[in-house]
Design an enzyme around this catalytic site. Structure first.
Site, mmCIF file in Angstrom:
data_model
loop_
_atom_site.group_PDB
_atom_site.id
_atom_site.type_symbol
_atom_site.label_atom_id
_atom_site.label_comp_id
_atom_site.label_asym_id
_atom_site.label_seq_id
_atom_site.Cartn_x
_atom_site.Cartn_y
_atom_site.Cartn_z
ATOM 1 N N THR A 23 0.825 -1.214 0.000
ATOM 2 C CA THR A 23 0.000 0.000 0.000
ATOM 3 C C THR A 23 0.859 1.264 0.000
ATOM 4 O O THR A 23 2.002 1.236 0.479
ATOM 5 C CB THR A 23 -0.889 0.001 1.273
ATOM 6 N N ASP A 24 0.288 2.359 -0.485
ATOM 7 C CA ASP A 24 1.002 3.648 -0.431
ATOM 8 C C ASP A 24 1.069 4.184 1.003
ATOM 9 O O ASP A 24 1.813 5.124 1.285
ATOM 10 C CB ASP A 24 0.336 4.678 -1.351
ATOM 11 N N GLU A 25 0.298 3.562 1.928
ATOM 12 C CA GLU A 25 0.259 4.090 3.301
ATOM 13 C C GLU A 25 1.605 3.907 4.018
ATOM 14 O O GLU A 25 1.856 4.550 5.035
ATOM 15 C CB GLU A 25 -0.902 3.460 4.083
ATOM 16 N N TYR A 71 -1.629 -0.462 10.963
ATOM 17 C CA TYR A 71 -1.785 -1.128 9.657
ATOM 18 C C TYR A 71 -0.592 -0.806 8.756
ATOM 19 O O TYR A 71 0.075 -1.705 8.239
ATOM 20 C CB TYR A 71 -3.095 -0.696 8.990
ATOM 21 N N LYS A 111 2.433 -3.230 7.241
ATOM 22 C CA LYS A 111 2.685 -3.417 5.807
ATOM 23 C C LYS A 111 4.116 -2.988 5.469
ATOM 24 O O LYS A 111 4.800 -3.640 4.679
ATOM 25 C CB LYS A 111 1.681 -2.618 4.960
#
Ligand code: NAD
Ligand code: TYD
Length: 347
Positions: free
Chosen positions: A130-132, A155, A159
């Site tokens: 994810t870009d997060e 989260y 990741k």
């Protein structure tokens, strides 16, 4: 080629399974999924009888089960999507995220390493991220593949950690890997805990639309089928040990997106204009809420020729149509445990 896709009963995973099963009859696709609250085999009804598809129920953190299926089926490719994926749940139960997202990824990496033991020709481990992991942007700028990792939620931290382990297996054991970091997805089969499907479901049921904080948070939205197309391209044409950012070139402030959704839903439901907007309610902000995500997707665009195929309005229309045509799906996933989750999160 035997390919293991993890998390294939979830939102994005089910679209990836469909993309591979339908387009590559010469492959055998194994879908490994624990069927948590987010996993739903109803998402795969149209392809479950295909001769090049098998479902394996199991948990990626179960080392002996994972080692057994790797030895039995000898997967040459892994596309890893299984994860705990919702930021709000990671705030309430961070350890569950560490277990599945970090430990689960390591168990898969280790099984793949032990199976092929340096015989890497024609093998590939694809980690879907994810870009997060990049943290938050201010009002300007874009995430590129070289933006330093700076995760803010349990989260995104889990990741980020799993991405690091994938790289470490590449550097240390020579495992051929690719990673992609994608922006927010939307589309059919999205579990109604995330913004767009939650709000569609609430509008259908005339329930309030809980906008966190002042609503001025920005996300970059991509139609899920365009993500599945990108994953297909990266798996087949991406270079080993590379990362690709995937995004929609489509930034929206939450409140503007919610207003657009209300307008489109009013039209589709034959309700008076402004009807759904009255449901908007500003609620307590999410702790550690990232202000803005936006992806620079020029690398995948130039290197692999990928670009989104639908505009946001087209994608939202298709999504709304799908939810209105699949009320039974919505009813199944919002009964039982969903009601408890909703009460705890929003009351
Ligand atoms: P999802 O929550 O809809 O689906 C996750 C799937 O993984 C479910 O089918 C669930 O049953 C399965 N799963 C969970 N824990 C498992 C375990 N321990 N063992 C086996 N299976 C397990 O998630 P999603 O939105 O489809 O996201 C898929 C992947 O894409 C995730 O890795 C996520 O981090 C990443 N991603 C998501 C988005 C997004 O906008 N949704 C954006 C970028 C990247
Ligand atoms: P979400 O769909 O949970 O994705 P992410 O947090 O991974 O980006 O949330 C998208 C945006 O919408 C985010 O800024 C949080 C906000 N949001 C709300 O305002 N209300 C809600 O009920 C939810 C679930 C999200």
């Amino acid at each position: 080629m035997k390919i293991l896709i993890t998390g294939g009963a979830g939102f994005i995973g089910s679209h990836v399974i469909r993309q591979f099963v339908n387009n590559y009859p010469e492959y055998h696709i194994f879908n490994l999924d624990a069927l948590t609250y987010a996993g739903n085999l109803e998402n795969l009804k149209d392809i479950e009888q295909s001769s090049n598809y098998s479902f394996l129920k199991g948990d990626i953190t179960d080392e002996s089960f994972i080692n057994t299926i790797f030895e039995e089926h000898r997967f040459e490719g892994v596309i890893h999507l299984a994860a705990e994926s919702h930021v709000d749940r990671s705030i309430t139960d961070p350890l569950a995220f560490a277990k599945t997202n970090i430990l689960g990824t390591m168990v898969l990496l280790n099984a793949f390493k032990n199976l092929w033991n340096d015989n890497w020709e024609g093998k590939r481990f694809y980690h879907v991220s994810t870009d997060e992991v990049y943290g938050t942007l201010g009002n300007t700028g874009l995430f590129t593949e070289t933006t330093p990792y700076d995760p803010n939620s349990p989260y995104s931290a889990s990741k980020a950690s799993s991405d690091h382990f994938v790289r470490a297996y590449g550097e240390t054991y020579g495992m051929p890997y690719v990673i992609s970091n994608c922006s927010n997805n939307y589309g059919p089969n999205h579990f109604p805990e995330k913004l767009i499907p939650l709000f569609i479901n609430n509008i259908i049921n005339n329930k309030s639309l809980p906008v966190y904080g002042d609503g001025n948070y920005t996300r970059d939205w991509l139609y899920v089928i365009d993500h599945a197309r990108a994953i297909d391209l990266v798996f087949h044409k991406g270079s080993n040990h590379e990362t690709y950012n995937i995004g929609g070139f489509n930034e929206w402030k939450n409140i503007d997106l919610v207003r657009l959704l209300c307008k489109l839903m009013d039209q589709q439901l034959g309700r008076e204009e402004g009807n759904s907007e009255r449901l908007i309610t500003y609620v307590k902000d999410r702790p550690g809420h990232d202000l803005r995500y936006a992806i620079d997707a020029s690398k995948i665009n130039k290197a692999l020729g990928w670009a989104p195929s639908v505009t946001f309005e087209e994608g939202l229309d298709k999504t709304i149509d799908w939810y209105l045509a699949n009320e039974e799906w919505l009813q199944h996933v919002t009964s039982g445990a969903y009601q408890d989750y909703y009460k705890k999160q929003y009351q």
